[in-house]
Design a protein around this motif. Structure first.
Motif, PDB file in Angstrom:
ATOM      1  N   ALA A 214       0.841  -1.185   0.000  1.00 25.78           N
ATOM      2  CA  ALA A 214       0.000   0.000   0.000  1.00 25.78           C
ATOM      3  C   ALA A 214       0.882   1.242   0.000  1.00 25.78           C
ATOM      4  O   ALA A 214       2.014   1.202   0.462  1.00 25.78           O
ATOM      5  N   PRO A 215       0.400   2.356  -0.548  1.00 26.49           N
ATOM      6  CA  PRO A 215       1.198   3.575  -0.565  1.00 26.49           C
ATOM      7  C   PRO A 215       1.425   4.091   0.846  1.00 26.49           C
ATOM      8  O   PRO A 215       0.497   4.157   1.646  1.00 26.49           O
ATOM      9  N   PRO A 216       2.661   4.454   1.201  1.00 26.58           N
ATOM     10  CA  PRO A 216       2.927   4.920   2.570  1.00 26.58           C
ATOM     11  C   PRO A 216       2.158   6.192   2.878  1.00 26.58           C
ATOM     12  O   PRO A 216       1.815   6.981   2.000  1.00 26.58           O
ATOM     13  N   THR A 217       1.903   6.387   4.166  1.00 28.74           N
ATOM     14  CA  THR A 217       1.190   7.584   4.600  1.00 28.74           C
ATOM     15  C   THR A 217       2.008   8.837   4.342  1.00 28.74           C
ATOM     16  O   THR A 217       1.445   9.895   4.036  1.00 28.74           O
ATOM     17  N   ALA A 218       3.333   8.730   4.415  1.00 29.48           N
ATOM     18  CA  ALA A 218       4.191   9.905   4.204  1.00 29.48           C
ATOM     19  C   ALA A 218       4.055  10.440   2.786  1.00 29.48           C
ATOM     20  O   ALA A 218       3.997  11.660   2.569  1.00 29.48           O
ATOM     21  N   HIS A 219       3.983   9.539   1.792  1.00 32.65           N
ATOM     22  CA  HIS A 219       3.823   9.990   0.400  1.00 32.65           C
ATOM     23  C   HIS A 219       2.477  10.672   0.202  1.00 32.65           C
ATOM     24  O   HIS A 219       2.372  11.696  -0.495  1.00 32.65           O
ATOM     25  N   LEU A 220       1.442  10.124   0.795  1.00 29.96           N
ATOM     26  CA  LEU A 220       0.121  10.729   0.684  1.00 29.96           C
ATOM     27  C   LEU A 220       0.086  12.099   1.351  1.00 29.96           C
ATOM     28  O   LEU A 220      -0.515  13.049   0.828  1.00 29.96           O
ATOM     29  N   LEU A 221       0.740  12.223   2.492  1.00 29.08           N
ATOM     30  CA  LEU A 221       0.800  13.516   3.172  1.00 29.08           C
ATOM     31  C   LEU A 221       1.553  14.553   2.345  1.00 29.08           C
ATOM     32  O   LEU A 221       1.150  15.727   2.285  1.00 29.08           O
ATOM     33  N   CYS A 222       2.630  14.144   1.690  1.00 29.73           N
ATOM     34  CA  CYS A 222       3.387  15.084   0.843  1.00 29.73           C
ATOM     35  C   CYS A 222       2.537  15.582  -0.319  1.00 29.73           C
ATOM     36  O   CYS A 222       2.557  16.775  -0.655  1.00 29.73           O
TER      37      CYS A 222
END
Length: 515
Positions: A214-222
């Motif tokens: 799954a896509p990491p939360t950090a990438h989604l936050l960026c």
């Protein structure tokens, strides 16, 4: 009887555990059909145990994997920050209205209303010994951190895909911080050689949140921070009156390579339409309103801006159509006490303002109907539509028409859908059809404007050419009559010209006046 109840409870408990175990195995395969089957098992488990936190978590993650974000938001809408703010505002406004209508309230009732309004606040909680005992036992237990923390991350991802960017960033940051604190608590409080069933939870969090899957939360936050940063800069430029800067920032969001959620794009199209309207680019503003309405049919701001644009160019039938649509939306909101659609949608207005807006809409619609009955439908301001001045040349018209035709061609009307991330994949076809129809109407209006303005320019050129052809022979005869009367005495020549009634300029050479 007690033994029968015990056996029934044990049977249900074992059945729920079996459902959860089978659903977990199905979710491990990461196949769509297996997620659908796991969702059915989880619904069966929740029918027996509706408040089971593990089953709720697995169901939410299963819906998230199936990209059914609206169902996730409907299931967990109580945790959305903007929804809680809207509910608290509605409660406070209702209390204020009740206070205004009944001024004879006693002191005791006023105290009760204040208590109710304070209880509506999320942070207010009465002291409870049982809650304190539960928190203490949860802190002593190794799995106390799991209780409800998954809601922030799952709901944050769903809010991101639904276009609720501000809520998404708050939820994701909160979930990330709670997970980090819980992990530190576990690593400090317990050693690795302690064996407990709590160290192997039934939750699907361990394999759903795997960074390789799954896509990491950090990438989604960026990604969310980048979109919000650009939107904030664009809105600030719009408020400061820097319309070209605002259009440039919004174009980075709307025309960028990376996709963005449907509701977020619709909101940005509305803002850019407002910037286009303020800068005098009527056709571009109408096109952005069309795209916003194709993405979200109940966008009140888009309908309001487009109605004002049609009124500016005196296109009264289309303006009346948008005003009637607005009246229907306001009436449905008054009837249902919410926006059309899901519960978690954020209203951009207060309910107390709707009756006044309905009265103003009715009066404006009546005025436009009178103007249409007077025959003003054919008097459309095509110059404002094309962004031209009244005395424009043919080259300026052709340049403006070429730019608008290439930009708003119906074949390119659905190109923005490729950069749109839909909450429901089935909506893409309906959005494409709505965008094509509205773009075709705008394209026909532009072609009609080009034809009318070109005809007006042709008439002006014909009038100017006829006027010059009438003046040219008189000038030539006057020059021929007085061509050879120059002499040394200029005063005599002036008297002769005044007696003849000649008042035109005479071309001459300087060497003819030499003595």
């Amino acid at each position: 009887m007690q033994s029968e109840k015990k056996i029934w409870w044990l049977t249900n408990n074992k059945m729920v555990e079996r459902y959860l175990r089978e659903a977990k195995l199905l979710m491990l395969s990461r196949e769509k059909r297996d997620f659908v089957a796991a969702l059915k098992l989880l619904e069966a488990a929740l029918a027996v145990a509706p408040r089971m936190d593990v089953a709720l978590e697995m169901k939410a993650r299963c819906l998230l994997s199936l990209r059914r974000f609206k169902e996730v938001a409907d299931m967990l809408h109580d945790c959305i920050p903007s929804f809680q703010t809207a509910v608290s505002d509605e409660v406070s406004s209702a209390l204020e209205e009740e206070e205004g209508s009944s001024m004879q309230l006693t002191g005791e009732r006023r105290v009760k209303m204040q208590l109710l309004s304070s209880c509506a606040d999320e942070d207010f909680k009465c002291f409870s010994v049982s809650d304190l005992k539960k928190k203490l036992m949860a802190g002593l237990g190794i799995n106390g951190r799991k209780q409800g923390h998954w809601r922030y991350l799952v709901l944050g991802q769903a809010c991101c895909h639904l276009g609720l960017m501000e809520d998404a960033i708050v939820l994701l940051k909160t979930g990330k911080r709670l997970d980090a604190a819980a992990f530190r608590h576990e690593s400090v409080s317990f050693s690795d050689d302690i064996f407990s069933s709590n160290k192997f939870p039934l939750s699907s969090e361990n394999f759903i949140n795997n960074p390789s899957q799954a896509p990491p939360t950090a990438h989604l936050l960026c990604h969310i921070k980048l979109l919000l940063r650009r939107k904030t800069a664009a809105v600030a430029a719009l408020d400061a009156g820097l319309y070209s800067e605002s259009i440039k920032h919004f174009s980075k969001i709307l025309d960028g390579r990376r996709s963005a959620p449907q509701a977020f794009l619709a909101e940005c199209y509305v803002y850019r339409a407002s910037a286009y309207q303020s800068s005098g680019r009527i056709a571009d503003a109408i096109a952005d309103c069309n795209k916003a309405l194709a993405l979200e049919t109940s966008s009140i701001q888009s309908l309001t801006i487009r109605a004002s644009l049609f009124e500016t160019i005196r296109c009264f039938p289309d303006c009346l159509h948008d005003l009637e649509h607005l009246k229907l939306l306001y009436n449905s909101i008054l009837r249902d006490r919410k926006l059309p659609g899901s519960v978690w949608k954020r209203p951009s207005f207060h309910y107390r303002e709707i009756p006044g807006k309905l009265c103003s809409l009715a009066s404006k619609a009546q005025q436009l109907q009178q103007r249409v009955a007077a025959g003003e439908t054919q008097n459309i301001d095509f110059y404002s539509l094309m962004g031209l001045k009244r005395n424009c040349s043919k080259s300026e018209l052709q340049r403006s028409h070429l730019i608008l035709t290439l930009k708003h061609k119906p074949d390119k009307s659905s190109a923005f859908i490729e950069r749109c991330e839909f909450a429901d994949a089935n909506e893409a076809d309906s959005v494409r059809d709505r965008a094509r129809v509205s773009a075709l109407l705008l394209y026909r209006l532009i072609q009609k404007g080009y034809t009318n303005i070109m005809a007006a320019i042709g008439e002006d050129e014909a009038k100017s050419s006829s006027a010059t052809s009438v003046e040219a022979p008189a000038t030539q005869t006057a020059v021929a009559a007085f061509q050879g009367i120059f002499c040394r005495d200029l005063g005599v020549v002036g008297n002769m010209l005044s007696q003849a009634g000649f008042n035109h300029g005479i071309p001459f050479k300087y060497e003819a006046l030499s003595c």
